[in-house]
Structure formats: structure tokens, C-alpha cells
Design a protein around this motif. Structure first.
Motif, short mmCIF file in Angstrom:
data_model
loop_
_atom_site.label_atom_id
_atom_site.label_comp_id
_atom_site.label_asym_id
_atom_site.label_seq_id
_atom_site.Cartn_x
_atom_site.Cartn_y
_atom_site.Cartn_z
N GLN A 141 0.85 -1.18 0.00
CA GLN A 141 0.00 0.00 0.00
C GLN A 141 0.90 1.24 0.00
O GLN A 141 2.02 1.21 0.52
CB GLN A 141 -0.91 0.04 1.22
CG GLN A 141 -1.91 -1.09 1.30
CD GLN A 141 -2.86 -0.92 2.47
OE1 GLN A 141 -3.79 -0.10 2.44
NE2 GLN A 141 -2.64 -1.71 3.50
N ALA A 142 0.39 2.31 -0.56
CA ALA A 142 1.14 3.57 -0.55
C ALA A 142 0.16 4.73 -0.50
O ALA A 142 -0.90 4.70 -1.14
CB ALA A 142 2.03 3.70 -1.78
N VAL A 143 0.50 5.73 0.29
CA VAL A 143 -0.27 6.97 0.37
C VAL A 143 0.66 8.12 -0.02
O VAL A 143 1.78 8.22 0.49
CB VAL A 143 -0.84 7.20 1.78
CG1 VAL A 143 -1.61 8.52 1.85
CG2 VAL A 143 -1.74 6.05 2.20
N ASP A 144 0.20 8.97 -0.94
CA ASP A 144 1.01 10.07 -1.46
C ASP A 144 0.40 11.42 -1.10
O ASP A 144 -0.84 11.58 -1.10
CB ASP A 144 1.11 9.99 -2.99
CG ASP A 144 1.85 8.76 -3.45
OD1 ASP A 144 3.07 8.81 -3.50
OD2 ASP A 144 1.18 7.76 -3.76
N PHE A 145 1.28 12.38 -0.83
CA PHE A 145 0.88 13.75 -0.60
C PHE A 145 1.75 14.65 -1.46
O PHE A 145 2.95 14.42 -1.60
CB PHE A 145 1.05 14.14 0.88
CG PHE A 145 0.37 13.20 1.84
CD1 PHE A 145 -0.94 13.42 2.24
CD2 PHE A 145 1.04 12.09 2.34
CE1 PHE A 145 -1.57 12.55 3.12
CE2 PHE A 145 0.42 11.21 3.21
CZ PHE A 145 -0.89 11.45 3.61
N GLY A 146 1.16 15.69 -2.03
CA GLY A 146 1.94 16.59 -2.88
C GLY A 146 1.46 18.02 -2.82
O GLY A 146 0.27 18.30 -2.62
N PHE A 147 2.41 18.93 -3.01
CA PHE A 147 2.15 20.37 -3.02
C PHE A 147 2.82 20.95 -4.25
O PHE A 147 3.99 20.69 -4.51
CB PHE A 147 2.72 21.00 -1.74
CG PHE A 147 2.76 22.50 -1.76
CD1 PHE A 147 1.62 23.25 -1.49
CD2 PHE A 147 3.93 23.17 -2.04
CE1 PHE A 147 1.65 24.63 -1.51
CE2 PHE A 147 3.98 24.55 -2.05
CZ PHE A 147 2.84 25.28 -1.79
N THR A 148 2.05 21.69 -5.03
CA THR A 148 2.56 22.34 -6.25
C THR A 148 2.47 23.84 -6.11
O THR A 148 1.45 24.39 -5.69
CB THR A 148 1.77 21.89 -7.48
OG1 THR A 148 2.00 20.48 -7.69
CG2 THR A 148 2.20 22.65 -8.72
N TRP A 149 3.55 24.52 -6.50
CA TRP A 149 3.62 25.98 -6.48
C TRP A 149 4.05 26.47 -7.86
O TRP A 149 5.13 26.11 -8.33
CB TRP A 149 4.60 26.44 -5.40
CG TRP A 149 4.80 27.92 -5.33
CD1 TRP A 149 3.89 28.90 -5.59
CD2 TRP A 149 6.01 28.58 -4.95
NE1 TRP A 149 4.45 30.15 -5.38
CE2 TRP A 149 5.76 29.99 -5.01
CE3 TRP A 149 7.28 28.15 -4.57
CZ2 TRP A 149 6.72 30.94 -4.70
CZ3 TRP A 149 8.24 29.09 -4.26
CH2 TRP A 149 7.97 30.47 -4.33
N ARG A 150 3.18 27.21 -8.50
CA ARG A 150 3.48 27.78 -9.82
C ARG A 150 3.67 29.27 -9.69
O ARG A 150 2.87 29.94 -9.01
CB ARG A 150 2.36 27.47 -10.81
CG ARG A 150 2.11 25.98 -11.03
CD ARG A 150 1.06 25.73 -12.10
NE ARG A 150 0.88 24.28 -12.30
CZ ARG A 150 -0.11 23.59 -11.79
NH1 ARG A 150 -1.04 24.18 -11.04
NH2 ARG A 150 -0.21 22.30 -12.01
N PHE A 151 4.70 29.80 -10.35
CA PHE A 151 4.94 31.26 -10.27
C PHE A 151 5.66 31.76 -11.51
O PHE A 151 6.12 30.97 -12.34
CB PHE A 151 5.74 31.59 -9.00
CG PHE A 151 7.03 30.84 -8.86
CD1 PHE A 151 8.22 31.38 -9.33
CD2 PHE A 151 7.07 29.59 -8.28
CE1 PHE A 151 9.42 30.72 -9.21
CE2 PHE A 151 8.27 28.90 -8.14
CZ PHE A 151 9.44 29.46 -8.61
#
Length: 425
Positions: A415-425
Motif C-alpha cells: 500500500q502507498a499513500v502520497d501527498f503533494g504540493f505544487t507551487w506555480r509562479f
């Protein structure tokens, strides 16, 4: 420019933070980042963030939602494998569960234009844990000291392989509908077979191409070169009293993807296939791994502005061949009736078979994935994903050191749980 240097520093730091992963397609993770993994590991034709672009196809940096803006992604995966072993002998059944570990795997990536206008040259950079495998039976009581030549399974079997990849890349938009890319792979690898860990480096390249014959259709093709690492003094394979080296080579790969976006219903569908050449890779050929064909299907639907729902499926037949009928007996203490050569070192066949089936059981085949993303602002997006790899096993039959029938079995699910944050500028 200061922002760019800050991002470079963060990327360099992330290279030193990645711990072990566990296998999915052989020893390889099916994808990097919560978006691609939630879509079944697809991304060769239409990755949705910078991490996926660098990992799946560097040519994609010139197409996608992150162009022409600069984008940086921060992601983390909690990887939870469950592995156990079972040995059936004339004396009964011995079972052991590997230690239940939760592996935290970081990933970070960026994509930036190299010119103001036109932005047809782009630079990408990513660092992530990409591959790994291992079991931990150190605290399990698998030991038959009465057997000539040792235990039926190496007492306290422990293996750990981990590969951290650092990948700078370039992409060039040759025409409005055609892009070329090239990533340089720098691998930092560790291998521990309980006799002490060894580190090594490997290098390779990944060219790629993206072509959009019509507006809503994207086709991608990519190749990854073989990347060989030599681990010094990892185990005494031939029981000579001296530790031996082991070569392990990340195999060459070829991948193709096709993606289509259905306007009006805001639905993206992608299908990818990969060929992974395990049978010609040093180390894996010694342990009789077959080539793999990976088939992945993923979809992303945007029901309302800013909300993304994702699902996928990934299948690849286990590369680990099953052997049956082997002779694991010893004719006298320390004298095996049958031996197997591994890179010039002679192993008793019993220990060769237990090492490849109990120590490296990369046998999962089917994966289902889900995920959701939300664009909080035009520049900030959060993503989560989940993967489940259904349990699969490898079972072999031969004879134990006393010449009696024995069956070796390993079972693996993930099993795997993923978290992500994206910042565009």
C-alpha cells in the motif's frame, strides 16, 4: 533568480533524505508523485506536474498545465509493504513475517523556462527515491542448526536495496506540436545483505519525444539507458571467509504512451506501456529475472473548476522465474551436492534459491490507484493519492540440505499513500 537558487538548494538537500522503497514493477516504483501514481503510473504522453515530466518523459516539460509558468513540486510517499515467508519441510511448516516498516519517500522537482520569449527551451530538475526492495527477518526464529551446511533459510534473512535518483533535464519545443527532451540520471544506491551496507553510483540518460498530431491527442516515446552499480564487500557468497562484490544494473527501458483529452467533459485518459529488460541486466540475470511488459491505464476528471478526481490500473507480470526440482542437499557438512554460479562465485543451490525467493520477492503484479487534487489558487495546488498492490507469491519446490522435499514461498502486497504540493509562479 534568487527563487531559482533556493529551489536548487532544496533539491540538493532532498537527494540526501530519501530512504528505502519497496518494489512494484520489479524493483521499480510504478510512478513518482501523487498525480502520476494516482493515474496508474501513466505520464509518458501527458504528465500533469514537473516531477512526472522529469520521471516519465523529459520532453513533456514543453507541454502540460505547468507550462509556460515555473513550477516546483514537493511530494512524499508513505510506502507500506507486507511480506512474509513460509518453508514447508518434512518437519512441518515454518512461517515468518518480515518487519512491518513504513518507508517515507520524498520527491521534489521543478520546471523552468530558460528564455523569456519564446519559451521553447526548458530546464527541469528532480530528486526522488525511484527503486528499492528488501526483507527484514532479523528477529524471526527461522533456524535449523542441526542441518549440515546450515539453516534451511538463512537465519534472520535481511536484504535492503535502495536507489535515489537525481535527474537534471532539458527540453526543446522544436515545433508547436513536437518537443524533444533529455534527462541525465545520477543514481546514489545502497545495498545491505546483513554483512554491512555498501554504496555505489550509477549514471545514465533518458531521451524522450512528445508529438501532438491533433490538439487533444498526445503521443510520447522515451528510452532509459542501463545503469550499472558495483557494490563492494556485501556478502560472502561462496563461503570463502572473504566478502564478495555484487554488480546490480538498473535495466534499460522503452516506454510509449498515448493520451486524449475529452473537451466538454474535462476528462483526460492515458494508456502507457513499458518494456523493462531485466534479463540482460547484471545481477538480475544471475537471479533469473525475465523481462517485463508494464501496462498502465489512468484517467483524470475535472467535475468542477479546481477539483481533479483520478484513478488508474497498472499490471506487470512478476519478473522472478520459479524454479522447481532443484537439489539443495549436502553430501557432507559444508559440501553441497549442487551449486550455482553468481558472477563467478559458487553458491550452494539451496542458499541461491532461498536468497532469490525469500530475500528478493519482487512478485506483485496488479495495482489499483486513486487520487484527488484541488487547486486552491491559480498558483497553489494540493494532491493526494493511494495505491494498493494485490498480494502475489512465488513458490518453489526442491530438496532441503538433508535431501528431503522442501517448498519455499514468499508473499508480497503493498500500500502507498502520497501527498503533494505544487507551487506555480
Amino acid at each position: 533568480m534568487r527563487k531559482f537558487y533556493l529551489l536548487m538548494a532544496i533539491l540538493a538537500c532532498s537527494l540526501m533524505l530519501a530512504p528505502a522503497a519497496m518494489a512494484t514493477n520489479g524493483t521499480n516504483l510504478i510512478a513518482i508523485g501523487p498525480i502520476s501514481r494516482a493515474m496508474g503510473g501513466t505520464g509518458i504522453a501527458a504528465p500533469q506536474d514537473a516531477i512526472s515530466a522529469v520521471f516519465s518523459n523529459p520532453a513533456a516539460m514543453c507541454f502540460g498545465p505547468y507550462c509556460p509558468a515555473t513550477e516546483v513540486n514537493f511530494a512524499g510517499t508513505l510506502f507500506m509493504p507486507k511480506v512474509d515467508a513460509k518453508i514447508t519441510t518434512a518437519d512441518g511448516v515454518i512461517k515468518a513475517d518480515s518487519a512491518d516498516n513504513v518507508y517515507a519517500i520524498p520527491a521534489i522537482g521543478l520546471s523552468v523556462p530558460l528564455s523569456e520569449s519564446p519559451q521553447n527551451w526548458r530546464f527541469g530538475l528532480a530528486a526522488y527515491g525511484v527503486s528499492g526492495l528488501g526483507v527484514d527477518y532479523k528477529n524471526t526464529p527461522i533456524d535449523y542448526a542441526t542441518y549440515p551446511g546450515g539453516a534451511p533459510v538463512a537465519s534472520g534473512e535481511y536484504t535492503e536495496l535502495q536507489i535515489m535518483k537525481f535527474a537534471p533535464s532539458l527540453a526543446f519545443q522544436l515545433m508547436p506540436n513536437l518537443s524533444l527532451g533529455l534527462a541525465f540520471h545520477i543514481d546514489y544506491e545502497t545495498l545491505d545483505l546483513r554483512d554491512g551496507g555498501s554504496t555505489a553510483y550509477a549514471f545514465g540518460i533518458q531521451p524522450g519525444i512528445i508529438w501532438k498530431p491533433i490538439d487533444n491527442l498526445s503521443l510520447g516515446l522515451t528510452y532509459i539507458s542501463p545503469q550499472k552499480a558495483t557494490f563492494d564487500n556485501v556478502a560472502d557468497f561462496d563461503q570463502s571467509g572473504f566478502s564478495d562484490n555484487l554488480d546490480l544494473e538498473a535495466p534499460q527501458q522503452v516506454g510509449f504512451g498515448a493520451a486524449y483529452f475529452f473537451t466538454g467533459i474535462e476528462l483526460l485518459v492515458e494508456a502507457d506501456t513499458k518494456w523493462i529488460n531485466w534479463s540482460d541486466a547484471d545481477g538480475y540475470d544471475d537471479f533469473d529475472w525475465d523481462d517485463q511488459w508494464v501496462f498502465a491505464l489512468g484517467a483524470q476528471w475535472q467535475p468542477i473548476h479546481g477539483l481533479f478526481l483520478r484513478a488508474g490500473y497498472n499490471y506487470a507480470k512478476s519478473p522472478v522465474n520459479e524454479h522447481n526440482g532443484w537439489n539443495g542437499s549436502f553430501v557432507a557438512p559444508g559440501v553441497p551436492a549442487s551449486v550455482t554460479s553468481v558472477q563467478g562465485k559458487i553458491l550452494p543451490t539451496y542458499y541461491y534459491e532461498t536468497f532469490r525467493t525469500i530475500g528478493f520477492p519482487a512478485v506483485v503484479e496488479q495495482h489499483v490507484t486513486f487520487g484527488v487534487g484541488y487547486q486552491i489558487t491559480p498558483t497553489v495546488e494540493l494532491n493526494i493519492g493511494y495505491m494498493y498492490a494485490f498480494e502475489n507469491n512465488i513458490t518453489e519446490n526442491g530438496t532441503d540440505p538433508l535431501g528431503r522435499p522442501v517448498q519455499l514461498e514468499s508473499n508480497l502486497s503493498e500500500q502507498a499513500v502520497d501527498f503533494g504540493f505544487t507551487w506555480r509562479f
